[in-house]
Design a protein around this motif. Sequence first.
Motif: not given
Length: 405
Positions: A98-100, A105-109, A195-200, A202-210
């Motif tokens: 879920p962190l990724y 979802d925004a692969p252009h970035a 794969w589609d269960a409870a996606p995070l 971007a902000g929440a994912a960044a927080r957990q990745l940090a």
Amino acid sequence: MPTLELRASAARQLLLAAQGLDRAPRRRATRADVLAAIRRMHALQIDTIHVVARSPYLVLFSRLGSYQPGWLDELLAERRLFEYWAHEACFLPIEDYPLYRHRMDAPHAMGWKYRAHWVAAHRHELDNVLAHMRERGEVRSADFARRDGQAGGWWEWKPEKRALEALFTAGQVMVARRHNFQRVYDVRERVHPAWDAAPLAAGAAARQLALNAVRALGVASARWVADYFRMDRKRTPPLVRHLAAAGELHEAAVEGWPEPAYVHPDNASLVEAACAGELRTTRTTFLSPFDPVVWDRARTRAVFGFDYALECYLPAPRRRWGYYVLPLLRRGQMIGRMDAKAHRQERRFEVKALLLEEDVRSSGALVRDVARALRELAEWHGTPAVDLGRTSPAALRRELAKQLA
């Protein structure tokens, strides 16, 4: 809580302990240890160069000692791991999927990893590849024959190969398993039905990745955190400081570091031992050039005083150290480097050069440690005959040969 104070040596030991590199394994590794090591690092970088061993297998060996490389492949095939872009292409614990998702979802970035203009111009090829997989199941890039008469090479990828890479970056296909280290792809709903269960977001994912990065590094300055998972370099340092202000990280002052450092509460026992001077790192081993400990060259210089660069991508005349040089870690310090090659068919491990740092003084204990690490590495490769080449200091060769005889 008050700011923690750490000596520079304690910070080194804390980093290595958090990475599982503080001591030699106390027992023979199991398959569960492979998964635990990856969860501890949160990411195991993939690289295909196998002059010694392919990097992911070598990173695990440095931590686990002798183990079965096939366990890594099994864990991927069993969906305990997945592959995606983290630091670079990495094996990742499936629970971190879920962190990724926001990246998928925004692969252009994702920069060069996803050529948006190519995707727009070749939508037909992408749709065909997806339809092929949905109908026939798993595919490899090699399953698609070239039709344009071109030779291979990453700069001349056939359209289906480019399509697979684009679909992989967009999360529409995943790596189901590897065969002879080649990726075998399938559609995401078969590889990871949840794969589609409870996606995070971007902000929440960044927080957990940090948070994960600080935990994996043991102790880190705010500016080092972004590199671990290739996060935004401008936004991540303020995020780390915010997490500390919220009590989710603890601030530390490290001797000689010009800026604050941060530690994760989950490492409290390690931090306490480090602050008390009770953390002792005894491991001697060779590291992969793609080991998390040396990912960030600036961090490696700051923490270990070790100036390291991988030179295999440079023309031979520009190499200072060698083609595929492994940092030598001994008892909490980077004391040298080795340029080596495993000749598997000949069961011979060639040490082209083993060079200690200029300020490292050789001793009987050092020679024994290095010889033991070299013997273990060679035997794990199935190349027990060690050929010693150039050493610095020159006398080191004679002393090592005695230990290896």
